[in-house]
Scaffold this motif. Structure first.
Motif, PDB file in Angstrom:
ATOM      1  N   PRO A  21      32.137  28.667 114.627  1.00  0.00           N
ATOM      2  CA  PRO A  21      30.714  28.926 114.321  1.00  0.00           C
ATOM      3  C   PRO A  21      29.835  28.956 115.565  1.00  0.00           C
ATOM      4  CG  PRO A  21      31.604  27.320 112.791  1.00  0.00           C
ATOM      5  CD  PRO A  21      32.670  27.571 113.833  1.00  0.00           C
ATOM      6  N   LEU A  22      30.126  28.097 116.542  1.00  0.00           N
ATOM      7  CA  LEU A  22      29.315  28.071 117.766  1.00  0.00           C
ATOM      8  C   LEU A  22      29.447  29.388 118.522  1.00  0.00           C
ATOM      9  CD1 LEU A  22      27.527  26.572 119.781  1.00  0.00           C
ATOM     10  CD2 LEU A  22      29.606  25.671 120.827  1.00  0.00           C
ATOM     11  N   THR A  23      30.656  29.892 118.651  1.00  0.00           N
ATOM     12  CA  THR A  23      30.867  31.160 119.340  1.00  0.00           C
ATOM     13  C   THR A  23      30.159  32.287 118.603  1.00  0.00           C
ATOM     14  OG1 THR A  23      33.018  30.361 120.069  1.00  0.00           O
ATOM     15  CG2 THR A  23      32.631  32.721 120.228  1.00  0.00           C
ATOM     16  N   PHE A  24      30.238  32.265 117.272  1.00  0.00           N
ATOM     17  CA  PHE A  24      29.586  33.296 116.468  1.00  0.00           C
ATOM     18  C   PHE A  24      28.078  33.278 116.684  1.00  0.00           C
ATOM     19  CE2 PHE A  24      27.938  34.961 112.407  1.00  0.00           C
ATOM     20  CZ  PHE A  24      28.537  36.202 112.450  1.00  0.00           C
ATOM     21  N   VAL A  25      27.484  32.091 116.695  1.00  0.00           N
ATOM     22  CA  VAL A  25      26.035  31.973 116.899  1.00  0.00           C
ATOM     23  C   VAL A  25      25.657  32.457 118.286  1.00  0.00           C
ATOM     24  CG1 VAL A  25      24.153  30.292 117.150  1.00  0.00           C
ATOM     25  CG2 VAL A  25      25.698  30.145 115.197  1.00  0.00           C
ATOM     26  N   LEU A  26      26.451  32.098 119.291  1.00  0.00           N
ATOM     27  CA  LEU A  26      26.147  32.536 120.656  1.00  0.00           C
ATOM     28  C   LEU A  26      26.265  34.053 120.794  1.00  0.00           C
ATOM     29  CD1 LEU A  26      27.846  29.753 122.800  1.00  0.00           C
ATOM     30  CD2 LEU A  26      25.411  30.135 122.439  1.00  0.00           C
ATOM     31  N   LEU A  27      27.243  34.639 120.124  1.00  0.00           N
ATOM     32  CA  LEU A  27      27.404  36.094 120.201  1.00  0.00           C
ATOM     33  C   LEU A  27      26.235  36.820 119.555  1.00  0.00           C
ATOM     34  CD1 LEU A  27      31.207  36.554 119.431  1.00  0.00           C
ATOM     35  CD2 LEU A  27      30.031  37.046 121.571  1.00  0.00           C
TER      36      LEU A  27
END
Length: 42
Positions: A21-27
């Motif tokens: 989820p963190l990577t998705f939000v950053l992307l």
């Protein structure tokens, strides 16, 4: 009576291809922040 061969339950590994989820939000947010900074009136 014939019993089926005993097999242990398969060990479920965490999905390696899943995006955290963190990577998705950053992307999602990183390009938006860059666009806002670029379009800001100077």
């Amino acid at each position: 009576m014939h019993y089926p061969a005993y097999r242990t339950a398969p060990v479920r590994k965490p999905a390696g291809g899943a995006t955290s989820p963190l990577t998705f939000v950053l992307l999602i947010t990183t390009p938006a922040v860059v666009a806002i900074a670029a379009l800001r009136p100077r």
